[in-house]
Design an enzyme around this catalytic site. Sequence first.
Site, mmCIF file in Angstrom:
data_model
loop_
_atom_site.group_PDB
_atom_site.id
_atom_site.type_symbol
_atom_site.label_atom_id
_atom_site.label_comp_id
_atom_site.label_asym_id
_atom_site.label_seq_id
_atom_site.Cartn_x
_atom_site.Cartn_y
_atom_site.Cartn_z
ATOM 1 C CB SER A 215 -2.725 47.898 22.588
ATOM 2 O OG SER A 215 -2.303 47.515 21.299
ATOM 3 C CE1 TYR B 105 -5.214 52.439 20.218
ATOM 4 C CE2 TYR B 105 -3.338 50.948 20.133
ATOM 5 C CZ TYR B 105 -4.691 51.152 20.261
ATOM 6 O OH TYR B 105 -5.524 50.074 20.446
#
Length: 246
Positions: free
Chosen positions: A144, A157
């Site tokens: 990401s 995350y």
Amino acid sequence: MSARPENAVALVTGASKGIGSAIAKALAADGWAVAVNYRSDEAGANAVVEAIEAEGGTAKSIHADVTNGDAKALLKQVEEALGGPVLALVNNAGVARDNIALQLTDEDWDVVIGTNLSPAFRLTRDSLRSMIKARYGRVINIASVVGPRANAGQSNYAAAKAGLIGMTKTIAAEVARRGVTVNAVAPGFIATDMTAELATDEIVKAIPARRQGTPEEVAAAVRFLASDDAGYVTGTTLYVDGGMSA
Ligand code: NAP
């Protein structure tokens, strides 16, 4: 430059919807026999398999929760279903459990690391033997833009995705001389269920491309990294983010 063996199989984790489903379809279009892994959305996974078969491709849906720790069993299940070794592994399954660090629970930390990072390591480790034997392998980790850069409310995350990128580089260096490449793809803000409730005008305005990306745009990058053409690309992270990280 070596070519993909005839009986090579691709495993895409979390392929019942979103980015994973687009990756499964893109790899099938490139001639891979594809294992469409899902955790809960059996109908979604079956629809991906049907779409691939309708285009003349080969795919099977494979039920497994990647957090169960048994990567060897999942790889065996895939090899038996599709009749060849997993020579492309796409670690895509992921979840988000957002909160600022002050309020983040141990459970939300553990679930995100335990879904987004640890299974990717175990599946990579346990598929490398077949790849090295075949002198051909492609591991692609879906990371990401978050991780390499901050996003308040996502420390769990970010840790998982930054961890994936570090793992990618190190394992790439370990196996580079064996014909196996290990890369990451870092999507920006992509239109899927994961982001459905977040897509405000304000967020979209902050993206240089002024729009969300599509799962197919991420899948195109994965398709390239899985191809014979990408045999000398390893240890890198390909950003598909409309300029977010520029
Ligand atoms: P999504 O639409 O929510 O899909 C998530 C997929 O992961 C589903 O197929 C789900 O399976 C599967 N999954 C979740 N937990 C699993 C488990 N324990 N075992 C097996 N499969 C599991 O998410 P997405 O947006 O496509 O995200 C895919 C990947 O891209 C994730 O790693 C995410 O972090 C990353 N990413 C997304 C964006 C974005 O903007 N969307 C940006 C950067 C990175 P079931 O539905 O069958 O349970």
